[in-house]
Design an enzyme around this catalytic site. Structure first.
Site, PDB file in Angstrom:
ATOM      1  N   GLY A 169      71.060  53.392 -23.553  1.00 13.54           N
ATOM      2  CA  GLY A 169      71.500  53.327 -24.997  1.00 13.54           C
ATOM      3  C   GLY A 169      70.901  54.215 -25.890  1.00 13.54           C
ATOM      4  N   GLY A 171      69.949  53.615 -30.371  1.00 15.28           N
ATOM      5  CA  GLY A 171      69.694  52.313 -31.142  1.00 15.28           C
ATOM      6  C   GLY A 171      69.109  53.154 -32.444  1.00 15.28           C
ATOM      7  N   GLY A 172      68.999  52.154 -33.555  1.00 17.52           N
ATOM      8  CA  GLY A 172      67.958  52.858 -34.772  1.00 17.52           C
ATOM      9  C   GLY A 172      66.945  52.533 -34.585  1.00 17.52           C
ATOM     10  N   MET A 173      66.251  52.290 -34.066  1.00 21.30           N
ATOM     11  CA  MET A 173      65.129  51.933 -33.546  1.00 21.30           C
ATOM     12  C   MET A 173      64.358  53.052 -32.490  1.00 21.30           C
ATOM     13  SD  MET A 173      63.687  47.563 -33.954  1.00 21.30           S
ATOM     14  CE  MET A 173      65.396  46.906 -32.777  1.00 21.30           C
ATOM     15  N   VAL A 176      66.786  53.331 -24.885  1.00 22.34           N
ATOM     16  CA  VAL A 176      67.325  52.041 -23.440  1.00 22.34           C
ATOM     17  C   VAL A 176      67.131  53.170 -22.402  1.00 22.34           C
ATOM     18  CG1 VAL A 176      67.204  49.965 -22.730  1.00 22.34           C
ATOM     19  CG2 VAL A 176      67.955  50.224 -25.221  1.00 22.34           C
ATOM     20  N   LYS A 191      63.084  49.882 -23.906  1.00 21.89           N
ATOM     21  CA  LYS A 191      63.367  50.337 -24.552  1.00 21.89           C
ATOM     22  C   LYS A 191      62.028  50.973 -25.664  1.00 21.89           C
ATOM     23  CE  LYS A 191      65.636  47.653 -27.230  1.00 21.89           C
ATOM     24  NZ  LYS A 191      66.613  47.918 -28.183  1.00 21.89           N
ATOM     25  N   ASP A 286      69.193  39.193 -35.813  1.00 19.65           N
ATOM     26  CA  ASP A 286      69.918  40.486 -35.494  1.00 19.65           C
ATOM     27  C   ASP A 286      71.248  40.297 -34.125  1.00 19.65           C
ATOM     28  OD1 ASP A 286      71.415  42.881 -35.888  1.00 19.65           O
ATOM     29  OD2 ASP A 286      69.821  43.564 -33.980  1.00 19.65           O
TER      30      ASP A 286
END
Length: 437
Positions: A169, A171-173, A176, A191, A286
């Site tokens: 996956g 994401g913003g950061m 993964v 991650k 979060d």
């Protein structure tokens, strides 16, 4: 570095508000605004919202009637710089960006005239040159340019001692990956975390310490930490691999929502994890479907909460810039009013609200607030403060009323009206479920 807002005109002239870490700041006539102007008729109840990540400051007008002005020009959004003036009605605030000046003796004091230095930095990945504000002219910063950030999300760098298998996956950061430990063959999730802005070595070290502290949480419903480190300037975090999918994907696979018995199974385990973490002083900040991993088949689901404290430490240790620049309302849609209003002062009741939002979404396939699917941040923020939730029964009539009541209690706008603890909410949810059997 710090940002100070000085009130230079209006009834509250002389007041100042100082920020030295990532935070939000609301201005308006409402009592829940940090800067409340109850007697200025030109201000709306929730007039504008500032997000501050020193040295950056971003302003967003919240659809106010009379508008927000920066240096005399009406704006919907604006990056604010040192010396800029924000005005609404009779009130004017002036922005000051300054650094912490350290004396040779080591004593620390703040100098009103110490502005940040503009230094030259190179992207760690491609070497392209950019400019960044720093506390000192000789500061050493880690930096990954936006183009490389996108590339590294699509194709993450290999991490020593792990064989990369596939991307799980993004994401913003960062991203993964599924990987295998060279040492023992164990499957793990890695991650990789990409700073959004140039960060100092001190901030990187602080972030690593924050990760280490959060990693101490050991619970059957919290994803287990293995190790963390840096490689080529990129932070990585290695955790156990959960062989399932996140709750969002699970719901999507079922047409957008889950049966209420499945939701109870997933949420009660997540609440168990939260109750454990809260009792040890940790707040997640979060919670959403994407951060709950579900393994197995109903009724033998095993739910595990991931990314504990990561969002908080990522922002507060200076790894991120401002998040309100684009209309990415999804980043704040699950936040309770107190978290939107004051980012850093977040307590366990905020997690309880977010788990309520998550349960509502899994049950109904819709958001609890009456906002359009493409709502921007301004519409979302106004709804968080001003709009009541849509009752679950209006969305899905056949969900038992006692189950709905447990979840709707978690979504009260006032913290004192929510469940007192995650454990109390879990017990109420299990009681409601047992009444049905």
């Amino acid at each position: 570095m710090r940002v100070t807002l000085h009130v230079v005109a209006g009834p509250q002239t002389g007041r100042s508000f100082t920020f030295d870490q990532h935070d939000t700041f609301m201005i308006g006539r409402s009592e829940d605004a940090q800067f409340c102007l109850p007697h200025d008729r030109f201000f709306s109840r929730h007039h504008c919202l500032l997000e501050i990540a020193p040295p950056q400051t971003f302003l967003r007008d919240l659809g106010s009637t009379n508008g927000t002005f920066v240096n005399g020009l009406r704006v919907d959004t604006a990056y604010l710089r040192h010396g800029d003036r924000i005005q609404g009605g009779e009130t004017v605030l002036q922005v000051e960006v300054a650094t912490d000046h350290v004396e040779p003796s080591g004593a620390r004091h703040y100098s009103e005239s110490t502005e940040p230095s503009l230094i030259t930095i190179a992207c760690l990945n491609c070497g392209n040159i950019a400019k960044a504000e720093a506390s000192r002219p000789d500061a050493k910063l880690s930096y990954v340019c936006e183009a490389c950030r996108d590339k590294l999300k699509q194709n993450p760098q290999p991490i020593p001692n792990y064989q990369m298998m596939r991307i799980l996956g993004q994401g913003g950061m960062g991203s993964v990956m599924l990987a295998r430990s060279v040492k023992d063959g164990r499957a793990v999730a890695i991650k990789t975390l990409l700073p959004e802005v140039a960060v100092s070595e001190q901030s990187l070290k602080r972030f690593m310490r924050e990760i280490e502290v959060a990693a101490s949480l050991q619970h059957p419903n919290i994803v287990s930490y293995i190790e963390h480190g840096t490689h080529n300037g990129i932070v990585y975090l290695v955790t156990e691999f959960v062989n399932g999918m996140d709750a969002s994907k699970l719901a999507k696979k079922r047409g957008g929502k889950l049966n209420f018995k499945e939701v109870i199974k997933i949420i009660e385990q997540t609440l168990s994890a939260l109750d454990f973490a809260h009792s040890r002083g940790f707040v997640h900040r979060d919670i959403k479907e994407q951060n709950i991993l579900v393994d197995g088949n109903y009724p033998n689901y095993l739910a595990k909460l991931t990314d504990f404290g990561l969002s908080k430490s990522y922002k507060q240790t200076g790894m991120s810039g401002v998040t309100m620049v684009g209309d990415v309302a999804g980043t704040i849609a699950y936040m309770p009013p107190e978290q939107v209003r004051d980012f850093k002062e977040v307590r366990p009741p905020s997690d309880i609200y977010a788990i309520g939002m998550t349960a509502y979404s899994l049950l109904t396939g819709a958001h609890a607030l009456d906002i359009s699917p493409n709502a921007g941040i301004s519409e979302t923020v106004k709804a968080i403060f001003e709009k009541p939730i849509i009752p679950i029964a209006n969305r899905v009539p056949d969900i038992p009323i006692r189950v709905s009541a447990v979840i709707e209690t978690a979504l009260a706008k006032q913290t004192e009206l929510r469940w007192r603890t995650a454990g109390e909410m879990r017990e109420a949810l299990l009681r409601a479920a047992s009444d049905l059997s």
